[in-house]
Design an enzyme around this catalytic site. Structure first.
Site, PDB file in Angstrom:
ATOM      1  CB  THR A   2      -0.890   0.025   1.257  1.00 15.75           C
ATOM      2  OG1 THR A   2      -1.547  -1.232   1.382  1.00 15.75           O
ATOM      3  CG2 THR A   2      -1.903   1.139   1.193  1.00 15.75           C
ATOM      4  N   GLY A  34      -8.683  -5.996   1.549  1.00 14.87           N
ATOM      5  CA  GLY A  34      -7.753  -5.811   2.651  1.00 14.87           C
ATOM      6  C   GLY A  34      -8.111  -4.634   3.532  1.00 14.87           C
ATOM      7  CG  MET A  88       1.317  -9.366   7.117  1.00 13.62           C
ATOM      8  SD  MET A  88       1.768 -10.605   8.361  1.00 13.62           S
ATOM      9  CE  MET A  88       2.981 -11.565   7.442  1.00 13.62           C
TER      10      MET A  88
END
Length: 342
Positions: A204, A234, A257
């Site tokens: 990201t 996500g 994560m």
């Protein structure tokens, strides 16, 4: 971007003692995506709003396919398709626009802004998000590339390893499925994904912009986890997880994560810590430490900025990841900064 010979200052910072001087305006973003930082700053300098700066900065990364983890042509899912997640949040109004699992549209952050400005919703997902984008005038395009096709082909050749399945049969460790639910004893609690952390596969871009009037905007854009199960969304487009902004307190943006980090709403929590008077670096460290109590070896980082322009960052130390790089642009200039993980 920037003038010829442009070389940003690189600062190595101790996670325990870093305290940035408060200056406005401010652009800060995850990872050393320098062109995105410069594009956002140039947008502010030319009279653009903080909203414009975040949109243009993240769009620059989408266009450049930053590290293959933002924008089209990277991170194919199990079907080989690239899909996008993005979010933008206006800290003055607490309005949010976000898209998840966006297909066939390259300008994810701009579609997210359109959701905020042209609907009463906050999050649109999947095919319906793509149809919304087309109705708003966005061009429908193939998001695959030779790179993403190659990544997918290689994955198939390795019997779909690694993947995100668990507690299924046939074994997800040796086959591509299709899978069915496996009855009986499940894996140990807090099982980490089989993926090996690759510090060169950043994912990201999270960006925070604060203008001279102290209007604060945060945004994110990503093409998600490589080999994800189709339909996965996500943390990036989830308000309070991928990013959060409140002009009365500050903003934060996370990376790493996502399936773990989104369970803790780290960006929202960091902003609330800053609202209580905590310094940005300390706020960042506290949310990382909170996640580490449950997932000691998770891969993740967060940037924080308070309403006066003070900023900080923190990251979780794990194999192959000991430092986190992020970009800052304020009246003192542009710098790539590095913080030691905790």
């Amino acid at each position: 971007m920037g003038s010829p010979g442009y070389v940003p200052l690189i600062l190595a910072l101790s996670a325990s003692c870093f305290r940035a001087a408060a200056q406005l305006p401010l652009v800060i973003n995850t990872w050393p995506f320098k062109d995105a930082t410069q594009r956002a700053w140039d947008t502010l300098h030319s009279g653009g709003l903080a909203l414009d700066a975040v949109e243009k900065g993240c769009s620059q990364c989408e266009f450049e396919q930053c590290d293959g983890t933002v924008g089209y042509g990277g991170s194919p899912d199990e079907h080989g398709e690239t899909t996008l997640d993005a979010m933008i949040m206006n800290g003055n109004t607490i309005e949010v626009g976000a898209v998840g699992n966006l297909r066939r549209i390259k300008s994810a952050i701009s579609v997210a802004r359109a959701v905020m400005e042209h609907s009463s919703h906050s999050l649109l997902v999947g095919e319906s998000a793509s149809i919304f984008a087309q109705n708003m005038g966005f061009l429908s395009e193939d998001l695959t590339s030779n790179t993403s096709l190659s990544i997918h082909a290689e994955w198939l050749s390795k019997k779909c390893q690694p993947n995100y399945w668990k507690n299924v049969f046939p074994s997800a460790k040796t086959s591509c499925g299709p899978y069915k639910r496996k009855e009986g004893q499940w894996s140990k609690r807090h099982r980490m994904p089989a993926h090996v952390v690759d510090v060169h596969n950043h994912d990201t871009i999270g960006m925070i912009v604060i203008d001279k009037s102290r209007s604060i905007v945060a945004g994110t854009s990503t093409n998600g986890a490589t080999h994800k199960i189709p339909g996965r969304v996500g943390d990036s487009p989830i308000v309070g997880a991928g990013a959060y902004a409140d002009s009365t307190a500050g903003a934060a943006a996370a990376t790493g994560m996502g399936d773990i980090m989104m369970r803790f709403l780290p960006s929202y929590q960091a902003v609330e810590y800053m609202r209580l008077g905590m310094e940005p670096t300390t706020a960042c460290q506290k949310v990382i430490a909170r996640i580490q109590k449950y997932y000691p070896k998770f891969f993740g980082a967060i940037i924080c900025a308070n309403r006066t322009g003070g900023y900080g960052a923190a990251c979780s130390k794990c194999p192959g990841f000991n430092q986190f790089h992020f970009m800052v642009h304020n009246p003192s200039g542009t710098s790539e900064q590095i913080v030691d993980c905790i």
